[in-house]
Design a protein around this motif. Structure first.
Motif, short mmCIF file in Angstrom:
data_model
loop_
_atom_site.label_atom_id
_atom_site.label_comp_id
_atom_site.label_asym_id
_atom_site.label_seq_id
_atom_site.Cartn_x
_atom_site.Cartn_y
_atom_site.Cartn_z
N HIS A 26 -25.51 94.29 52.59
CA HIS A 26 -24.91 93.75 51.46
C HIS A 26 -25.95 92.63 50.75
CE1 HIS A 26 -22.58 90.69 49.25
NE2 HIS A 26 -22.08 91.70 48.75
N SER A 30 -27.24 93.38 47.11
CA SER A 30 -26.85 92.42 46.12
C SER A 30 -28.22 91.82 45.23
CB SER A 30 -26.32 91.28 46.57
OG SER A 30 -25.02 91.63 47.13
N ASP A 34 -24.70 94.20 41.48
CA ASP A 34 -23.35 93.72 41.83
C ASP A 34 -22.44 94.56 42.57
OD1 ASP A 34 -21.75 91.39 41.84
OD2 ASP A 34 -20.66 92.08 40.08
N GLY A 36 -19.78 94.06 45.81
CA GLY A 36 -18.89 93.20 46.68
C GLY A 36 -19.21 93.26 48.28
N TYR A 37 -19.06 92.34 49.14
CA TYR A 37 -19.21 92.61 50.68
C TYR A 37 -18.07 93.80 51.03
CZ TYR A 37 -19.17 91.67 55.58
OH TYR A 37 -19.08 91.93 56.90
#
Length: 124
Positions: A26, A30, A34, A36-37
């Motif tokens: 992750h 990132s 963008d 999310g985990y």
């Protein structure tokens, strides 16, 4: 089965870094987009189900590793691309690439060597 673009991105991270936790993957993802985990986690779980990744579980985290090799994945993707986009013609693909992309002297030398090796194999 071919990996999606997002799955391929994860595979590249694992090929380069070796076995990694979801958090480590992750963090790398990132850096370029963008995400999310939980999205990264879900993608990696799906990849495990598809047989792209292995998963080692310990009490605190899961470590994932690529089962498929980079070379085999590239070969499968190129084979499929040549079949679908160029109707099976590798020469059309090469001509398109060389016509669209300025190859360096080193790349051209590598291509010449590969062609010579392939030619030699055919003569034997």
């Amino acid at each position: 089965m071919k990996p999606t673009d997002s799955e391929l991105e994860i595979l590249h991270i694992l090929w380069f870094n070796g076995p990694s936790t979801v958090r480590q993957v992750h963090e790398k993802l990132s850096q370029s987009r963008d995400i999310g985990y939980t999205t990264a986690l879900k993608l990696m779980q799906i990849m495990h189900e598809k047989g792209f990744l292995s998963r080692e579980e310990d009490a605190r985290s899961h470590t994932y590793a690529a089962i498929v090799s980079e070379e085999d994945t590239q070969r499968n993707l190129v084979d499929r691309f040549v079949e679908t986009a160029f109707r099976g013609s590798a020469s059309k693909l090469v001509m398109q690439i060389l016509g669209q992309h300025k190859a360096s002297r080193e790349e051209l030398d590598e291509i010449k060597k590969l062609l010579n090796d392939l030619n030699q194999d055919l003569s034997e």
